[in-house]
Design an enzyme around this catalytic site. Structure first.
Site, mmCIF file in Angstrom:
data_model
loop_
_atom_site.group_PDB
_atom_site.id
_atom_site.type_symbol
_atom_site.label_atom_id
_atom_site.label_comp_id
_atom_site.label_asym_id
_atom_site.label_seq_id
_atom_site.Cartn_x
_atom_site.Cartn_y
_atom_site.Cartn_z
ATOM 1 N N GLU A 204 0.828 -1.198 0.000
ATOM 2 C CA GLU A 204 0.000 0.000 0.000
ATOM 3 C C GLU A 204 0.869 1.258 0.000
ATOM 4 O OE1 GLU A 204 -1.200 1.844 3.606
ATOM 5 O OE2 GLU A 204 -1.290 -0.107 4.616
ATOM 6 N N ASP B 234 -19.101 3.649 12.611
ATOM 7 C CA ASP B 234 -17.767 3.820 12.031
ATOM 8 C C ASP B 234 -17.087 2.459 11.887
ATOM 9 O OD1 ASP B 234 -15.323 4.674 11.159
ATOM 10 O OD2 ASP B 234 -14.990 6.125 12.761
ATOM 11 N N ASP C 43 -12.300 -1.635 4.813
ATOM 12 C CA ASP C 43 -11.377 -2.763 4.632
ATOM 13 C C ASP C 43 -12.086 -4.098 4.845
ATOM 14 O OD1 ASP C 43 -9.470 -0.791 4.360
ATOM 15 O OD2 ASP C 43 -8.417 -1.250 6.229
ATOM 16 N N LYS D 87 -5.570 -2.647 14.314
ATOM 17 C CA LYS D 87 -4.923 -1.781 15.307
ATOM 18 C C LYS D 87 -5.655 -1.872 16.647
ATOM 19 C CE LYS D 87 -2.855 1.514 12.096
ATOM 20 N NZ LYS D 87 -3.311 0.928 10.823
#
Length: 306
Positions: free
Chosen positions: A25, A140, A144, A161
């Site tokens: 990426e 939210d 992905d 994360k």
């Protein structure tokens, strides 16, 4: 090949010779680290992929084309691009960036789309997006997760994360039918930490097994990719017990300051960097390199079976 795709000579040769290629990426370059650390990091990741026997294909949108594989000059140009001048692209805005002729950096979702268009089946990143805390009211949830259920790409990451709601992220991935495969351990890793406190849905210890699972999903006609969660090397991790209070403090500060939407993740990562006195960034570098090595091994296993 899709006319919107521009392969670098190195990537084009590897593809024509059926040699392993690993997609990378570009948001980590434009939005993840400051200059010149971002360029150094990008070069190290590409070098790690090559050392592990595969060809790196860093993906970015430049001049109305999807560039798959960047030469040294273009990589440096991208690394020098100010954040405000590079769009951070996901599924929703990828086409708009191409239409406008802007420079764009690909997130996990956008990189998966572009890798699939370019015929690249393996992608290495740092961490994937997921369900944000409080998503039951904010809704939210990273794009992905939906992309993992759509694009047939094996994504190697160190988990989601730790700033995210990991149990809810796992639940959404299960609902979407995305296999979450922990490499070499039974616990789900949590980015900076090897153990999130959650069991991994699946475990595999051999890159060839992961490659075989990807092929079998295709043979079964199952849409989407695989998420391979690769624990950060032990010597580089920040243990979960140490990270929990840091993450909680950063989250509390974000709420107190009214930080919301796309501004949340950059704010949290910056505060965690400050609270850990830079250790979070060092860990980030180590886990990305570790993921690049594993992705190259998976790509090699896929190429051998082709």
């Amino acid at each position: 090949m899709n006319p919107l795709i521009a392969l670098s000579p190195e990537v084009a040769q590897a593809r024509s010779q059926h040699r392993p290629v690993v997609a990378l990426e570009s948001t980590i370059i434009t939005h993840g680290m400051p200059w010149p650390q971002n360029l150094e990091m990008a070069r190290r990741v590409e070098a790690t992929v090559r050392e592990a026997g595969a060809t790196p294909a860093t993906i970015a949108i430049i001049g109305g084309r999807i560039r798959v594989g960047l030469d040294a000059e273009t990589l440096e140009q991208l690394a020098r691009t100010p954040q405000g001048e590079a769009m951070k692209l996901s599924r929703a805005d990828l086409a708009a960036c191409l239409a406008l002729g802007h420079t764009g950096a690909t997130t996990v979702a956008a990189t998966m789309i572009c890798a699939d268009l370019a015929g690249i089946a393996v992608f290495a990143t740092g961490g994937v997006g997921g369900v944000h805390r409080g998503a039951e009211t904010s809704f939210d949830i990273s794009a992905d997760l939906q992309e993992l259920a759509r694009s047939p790409v094996t994504v190697v990451a160190a988990g989601a994360k730790a700033i995210l709601d990991l149990p809810k992220t796992l639940e959404v991935l299960e609902t979407l039918g995305v296999p979450v495969i922990a490499f070499g351990q039974d616990q789900l890793p949590a980015f900076w930490s090897r153990d999130s406190g959650l069991p991994a849905p699946l475990r595999m210890d051999d890159p060839a097994q992961i490659a075989a699972a990807a092929r079998l999903r295709r043979d079964l006609g199952i849409d989407g990719g695989q998420l391979v969660v690769n624990p950060i090397p032990a010597e580089a991790e920040i243990p979960r017990a140490e990270m929990i209070p840091v993450v909680e403090q950063a989250l509390a500060e974000a709420e107190a300051q009214g930080i919301a939407a796309k501004a949340v993740t950059p704010f949290l990562l910056q505060r965690i960097f400050e609270l850990t006195e830079g250790r979070s960034l060092q860990a980030n570098v180590a886990l990305v390199l570790n993921n690049a090595r594993l992705a190259a091994r998976i790509a090699a296993a896929l190429a051998q079976a082709a």
